[in-house]
Scaffold this active site. Structure first.
Site, short mmCIF file in Angstrom:
data_model
loop_
_atom_site.label_atom_id
_atom_site.label_comp_id
_atom_site.label_asym_id
_atom_site.label_seq_id
_atom_site.Cartn_x
_atom_site.Cartn_y
_atom_site.Cartn_z
N LYS A 139 -24.90 37.22 -53.58
CA LYS A 139 -26.08 38.08 -53.59
C LYS A 139 -25.81 39.39 -52.86
O LYS A 139 -25.06 39.43 -51.89
CB LYS A 139 -27.25 37.36 -52.89
CG LYS A 139 -27.72 36.09 -53.57
CD LYS A 139 -28.36 36.43 -54.88
CE LYS A 139 -29.14 35.27 -55.46
NZ LYS A 139 -30.34 34.93 -54.76
N LYS A 180 -25.83 39.07 -62.04
CA LYS A 180 -26.92 38.09 -62.03
C LYS A 180 -28.23 38.82 -62.25
O LYS A 180 -28.75 39.49 -61.35
CB LYS A 180 -26.94 37.32 -60.70
CG LYS A 180 -27.95 36.20 -60.70
CD LYS A 180 -27.74 35.28 -59.51
CE LYS A 180 -28.59 34.04 -59.58
NZ LYS A 180 -30.01 34.30 -59.47
N CYS A 187 -54.35 13.83 -37.54
CA CYS A 187 -54.39 15.28 -37.74
C CYS A 187 -54.69 15.58 -39.21
O CYS A 187 -53.94 15.18 -40.09
CB CYS A 187 -53.06 15.91 -37.33
SG CYS A 187 -53.00 17.68 -37.70
N TYR A 237 -24.93 33.26 -71.36
CA TYR A 237 -23.88 33.16 -70.35
C TYR A 237 -23.40 31.76 -70.02
O TYR A 237 -22.54 31.59 -69.15
CB TYR A 237 -24.30 33.84 -69.06
CG TYR A 237 -25.63 33.37 -68.50
CD1 TYR A 237 -25.85 32.04 -68.17
CD2 TYR A 237 -26.67 34.27 -68.30
CE1 TYR A 237 -27.06 31.62 -67.66
CE2 TYR A 237 -27.89 33.86 -67.79
CZ TYR A 237 -28.08 32.53 -67.47
OH TYR A 237 -29.27 32.13 -66.98
N LYS A 255 -17.73 32.45 -61.76
CA LYS A 255 -17.50 31.12 -62.32
C LYS A 255 -16.01 30.89 -62.48
O LYS A 255 -15.31 31.76 -63.02
CB LYS A 255 -18.18 31.00 -63.69
CG LYS A 255 -19.67 31.21 -63.65
CD LYS A 255 -20.28 31.26 -65.03
CE LYS A 255 -21.78 31.49 -64.91
NZ LYS A 255 -22.41 31.73 -66.22
N ASP A 280 -32.14 39.32 -62.84
CA ASP A 280 -33.33 38.66 -62.36
C ASP A 280 -34.34 38.53 -63.49
O ASP A 280 -35.22 39.36 -63.66
CB ASP A 280 -33.90 39.49 -61.20
CG ASP A 280 -34.62 38.60 -60.22
OD1 ASP A 280 -34.54 37.37 -60.37
OD2 ASP A 280 -35.25 39.14 -59.30
N CYS A 290 -52.48 21.51 -31.20
CA CYS A 290 -52.41 21.72 -32.64
C CYS A 290 -53.65 22.48 -33.11
O CYS A 290 -54.77 22.05 -32.82
CB CYS A 290 -52.31 20.38 -33.35
SG CYS A 290 -52.53 20.48 -35.14
N LEU A 339 -27.71 27.69 -58.70
CA LEU A 339 -26.44 28.10 -58.10
C LEU A 339 -26.57 28.18 -56.59
O LEU A 339 -27.62 28.55 -56.07
CB LEU A 339 -26.05 29.49 -58.62
CG LEU A 339 -25.71 29.60 -60.09
CD1 LEU A 339 -25.68 31.06 -60.52
CD2 LEU A 339 -24.35 28.95 -60.36
N ARG A 342 -36.59 26.90 -68.33
CA ARG A 342 -35.85 25.99 -67.45
C ARG A 342 -36.74 24.86 -66.92
O ARG A 342 -36.31 23.72 -66.80
CB ARG A 342 -35.27 26.79 -66.29
CG ARG A 342 -34.53 25.97 -65.29
CD ARG A 342 -33.83 26.91 -64.31
NE ARG A 342 -33.05 26.18 -63.35
CZ ARG A 342 -33.51 25.69 -62.22
NH1 ARG A 342 -34.78 25.84 -61.93
NH2 ARG A 342 -32.73 25.05 -61.39
N CYS A 384 -55.98 20.01 -35.30
CA CYS A 384 -56.68 18.82 -34.79
C CYS A 384 -56.89 18.82 -33.29
O CYS A 384 -57.59 17.96 -32.77
CB CYS A 384 -55.92 17.55 -35.20
SG CYS A 384 -54.39 17.30 -34.29
N GLU A 400 -20.14 37.71 -63.63
CA GLU A 400 -21.23 38.19 -64.49
C GLU A 400 -22.36 38.69 -63.60
O GLU A 400 -22.74 37.99 -62.65
CB GLU A 400 -21.78 37.04 -65.35
CG GLU A 400 -20.74 36.40 -66.24
CD GLU A 400 -21.15 34.98 -66.69
OE1 GLU A 400 -22.28 34.56 -66.39
OE2 GLU A 400 -20.32 34.32 -67.31
S1 IVH Z 1 -25.16 30.18 -64.66
C1 IVH Z 1 -24.59 25.90 -63.65
N1 IVH Z 1 -24.97 32.75 -65.05
O1 IVH Z 1 -29.47 32.24 -61.95
C2 IVH Z 1 -24.77 27.32 -63.98
N2 IVH Z 1 -27.01 31.90 -64.13
O2 IVH Z 1 -29.41 30.25 -59.72
C3 IVH Z 1 -26.16 27.80 -63.76
N3 IVH Z 1 -28.71 33.62 -63.72
O3 IVH Z 1 -31.41 29.70 -63.37
C4 IVH Z 1 -26.50 29.13 -64.25
N4 IVH Z 1 -27.52 35.32 -64.43
O4 IVH Z 1 -31.70 32.05 -64.28
C5 IVH Z 1 -25.76 31.75 -64.61
N5 IVH Z 1 -24.68 34.99 -65.46
C6 IVH Z 1 -25.44 34.00 -65.03
C7 IVH Z 1 -26.75 34.23 -64.56
C8 IVH Z 1 -27.50 33.14 -64.11
C9 IVH Z 1 -28.69 34.94 -63.93
C10 IVH Z 1 -29.83 32.86 -63.15
C11 IVH Z 1 -30.34 31.77 -64.04
C12 IVH Z 1 -30.26 30.50 -63.24
C13 IVH Z 1 -30.12 31.00 -61.85
C14 IVH Z 1 -29.26 30.05 -61.06
#
Ligand code: IVH
Length: 690
Positions: free
Chosen positions: A326, A116, A444, A241, A302, A118, A420, A81, A137, A423, A114
């Site tokens: 973020k 996010k 170098c 999700y 989204k 970690d 540098c 994303l 992934r 080198c 949603e």
């Molecule tokens: S959607 C095309 N939904 O964020 C859509 N990702 O930067 C791609 N993640 O690898 C993902 N919560 O690990 C989506 N509600 C959420 C999420 C989410 C966490 C993470 C996921 C993804 C990463 C993308």
């Protein structure tokens, strides 16, 4: 040693000691020394999560040599994303959606928000309503098959009730709750201490017990256990999700999709909501964040309508219809010990802060980037200063502010090096660039080894078994100077065997990995060359445009002449432009580079670029001009690309079609002059429909 070098060195050392301990039963070092190596590696990986490799010894099941998981290819790629860091970024995001879809302000954009989390994302494949395969992934195209481990998760439905598409990929996040993480970490900590006590009593022990640094790390380590019974004991959870490939799409909106997932037995984050005021939602979640059971680093928004999502599609590796907003980066203050210089593969000298260890955003950090020397002057950061650093998500920590030391005088301002550090060649800033570069070029050693590291890296040639330590060693020996030398290594088998830690098996595996790369997709090959500003995305554009390495090479040689048709064509590729064209041409114009390329082509045969098979515009170059009536230029271009076409910005004899909208100017005239086929918008759409 740079952290990357040290991590490679430590990983290799630990593996060597594992072999000595388990296979040869002849340890060279005692457990304390072994633990010391592990600890140092873990500290470095915690400070540089971007450098921690998934097969690091720190992530391995104790006792077993990691043989790894089977690879699993996703049916639809798993993307990432784009990020927003404030309301302005979000406004630009919605504006770009409106532009692309040509929506007026009166049209409402509904988003699903949603939290996010970690954790780590997984891809779950269901066939006939039954869970058949699950993977991490990985690089987005293929990950590791962790089916057995996923089956130990209580949150994962094995069978989906009711009507379900024959084949469907479901994506979600595997994570650990904060409290579970704290308990798990304490348990691992205790196990590590007990082990230490046993070691002190003189017992011979296996590798250290890994103590995770944050929930994400703990979840990833737990899911990647070779023994599913170990995973079963870890408190892993799953929120679903997203949808991957599907033989049928059971819904019209993303919100309905979340409801569908819930109905089928998946856990969907209960904070997910349909929102009309993202800024208010963002503030609400930020306020709730400290009390949540799990760690989140932002909110994903989204676009709700799936038909709009489909029209918007993707750019690069991220969808145009979603964004991760973020939370502000976390900050911490520590003392700057010194400023060191890193030499990159294009000779760029990057100043970097080496600091007293400090915890920020859940990990301990000892290095931060200072970007370039102008940034050092702007911050007026000096050795011994107290520095504030910030770290957002997985990005490299950066210095944001410098304050004088609490006691004593400030050091003198930092002076960028005139030579540098690797080198000794003159280092200079040319053409008003912010970057100072080593002029040593191919002489170098740092540039040479950085280029080699890039060449073999996962996204480039992906040659396993040639890590940093080995590259440095082989370079030192004089056996590895340019990329082509990698393909000459098999001729040096006898010499390689004399090296410490190069067992027969590892040499055989390396040779196999090298042999497998004698054919690679053209875009990988071009990316691997390490031309400045030719990242994966631009390499793909070049590959798609020229098709074969022979055509690309000939065109680049011709493009050395400014104003030539070849040069115009290169600069006219949508997404390339004149500035990047100059970089590519300068690369080829350098005789050393051309020789290295030709040398390499004696070993490697890049595969012609793939064009969307059977697409209406497969292999055709299109130029759009004027204002279209039914859709934005961006959408029309995306459609042409999806049908196998490639987009150019300027008309040349190599253009196949010029699509003209209203008020088309000189491009239409040029098309006529060159005899290039001209399509109206209607004709273009008609061809797409057939
Ligand atoms: S959607 C095309 N939904 O964020 C859509 N990702 O930067 C791609 N993640 O690898 C993902 N919560 O690990 C989506 N509600 C959420 C999420 C989410 C966490 C993470 C996921 C993804 C990463 C993308």
């Amino acid at each position: 040693m740079t952290p990357a070098e040290e991590i490679a060195f430590l990983s290799a050392e630990i593996r060597r000691h594992d072999r000595l301990y388990y296979e040869a039963d002849a340890p060279e070092i005692d457990d304390a020394a072994y633990d010391g190596l592990m600890r140092r590696l873990r500290t470095l990986e915690a400070a540089h999560p971007e450098l921690a490799s998934p097969d690091s010894p720190t992530r391995r099941v104790s006792g077993a040599a990691a043989e790894g998981f089977r690879k699993s290819r996703h049916l639809a790629p798993m993307l990432s994303l784009d990020n927003a860091f404030g309301p302005a970024d979000f406004t630009e995001f919605t504006a770009s959606i409106r532009r692309f879809l040509r929506l007026g302000e009166e049209e409402a954009l509904d988003f699903v928000a949603e939290p996010k989390i970690d954790g780590l994302s997984v891809n779950l494949l269901y066939e006939g309503g039954r869970f058949v395969k699950g993977a991490t992934r990985g690089d987005g195209a293929e990950g590791e098959d962790v089916t057995e481990n996923l089956l130990t998760l209580a949150d994962l439905p094995r069978d989906l009730p009711g009507e379900v598409p024959e084949r469907i990929e479901i994506r979600g996040e595997v994570f650990m709750d904060r409290a579970d993480f704290a308990a798990f970490r304490a348990q691992q900590q205790k196990a590590a201490e007990e082990r230490e006590a046993r070691r002190e009593r003189g017992e011979k022990l296996g590798p250290a017990v890994p103590v995770p640094v944050n929930p994400r790390n703990a979840a990833a380590g737990s899911l990647r256990q070779l023994d599913p019974q170990v995973t079963a004991q870890r408190p892993l959870r799953l929120f679903a999700y997203a949808m991957g490939a599907a033989s049928a799409v059971p819904v019209d909106t993303h919100w309905q999709w979340l409801e569908w997932l819930s109905a089928k037995g998946f856990r969907v984050n209960p904070l997910s909501a349909r929102v009309t005021d993202p800024e208010a939602f963002q503030a609400r979640i930020a306020a709730e964040r400290p009390a949540l059971a799990y760690e989140i680093d932002g909110v994903v928004y989204k676009l709700d309508r799936l038909d709009w999502q489909a029209r918007l599609g993707f750019v690069g590796r991220a969808p145009r219809w979603a964004i991760a907003w973020k939370f502000p980066a976390e900050r911490a203050t520590t003392t700057l010990r010194r400023i060191e210089i890193q030499v990159g593969r294009t000779g760029a000298l990057t100043p970097r802060a080496v600091m007293d260890p400090v915890a920020v955003g859940g990990v301990t950090v000892t290095h931060a980037t200072l970007h370039n020397e102008d940034e050092v002057s702007r911050l007026d950061v000096r050795e011994g200063d107290r520095v504030t650093i910030q770290r957002a998500g997985d990005v490299i920590p950066q210095v944001v502010e410098a304050l004088p030391p609490l006691h004593g005088a400030r050091a003198a301002p930092w002076v960028p090096p005139a030579t540098c550090p690797a080198c000794g060649a003159h280092a200079a800033r040319v053409n008003g660039e912010v970057v100072r570069r080593c002029t040593g070029g191919l002489t170098c050693p740092a540039q040479a080894t950085e280029r080699l590291k890039h060449f073999v890296s996962r996204r480039a040639m992906d040659i396993e078994g040639l890590g940093e330590e080995r590259i440095l060693l082989l370079h030192d020996k004089g056996w590895l100077g340019a990329p082509a030398d990698i393909f000459r290594l098999p001729a040096r088998e006898a010499e390689l065997r004399t090296l410490e830690g190069w067992g027969e098996l590892s040499i055989r595996n390396l040779f196999r990995a090298i042999a497998a790369r004698r054919t690679v997709p053209l875009e990988r090959f071009l990316f691997a060359l390490g031309i400045r500003r030719i990242g994966e995305q631009n390499a793909k554009l070049l590959a798609r445009h020229y098709g074969t390495v022979e055509r690309w090479r000939a065109a680049m040689l011709a493009a050395r002449t400014v104003g030539s048709e070849a040069r115009e064509e290169l600069g006219g590729i949508a997404g390339i432009g004149p500035a990047i064209a100059t970089e590519v041409v300068e690369f080829i114009a350098e005789p050393h580079n051309l020789r290295a390329l030709d040398d390499l082509l004696g070993f490697v045969a890049p595969e012609p670029a793939q064009v969307a098979a059977g697409g209406t515009f497969a292999g055709k170059a299109l130029v759009f001009t004027g204002t279209l009536e039914t859709m934005s230029r961006a959408e029309a271009e995306a459609k042409a690309e999806a049908a196998g076409g490639r987009i150019a910005k300027s008309v040349s004899a190599r253009t196949d079609f010029v699509v003209v909208g209203a008020d088309a100017g000189s491009k239409a005239a040029k098309a006529a002059a060159l005899g290039v086929a001209v399509l109206t918008e209607g004709e273009f759409l008609q061809r797409l429909a057939t």
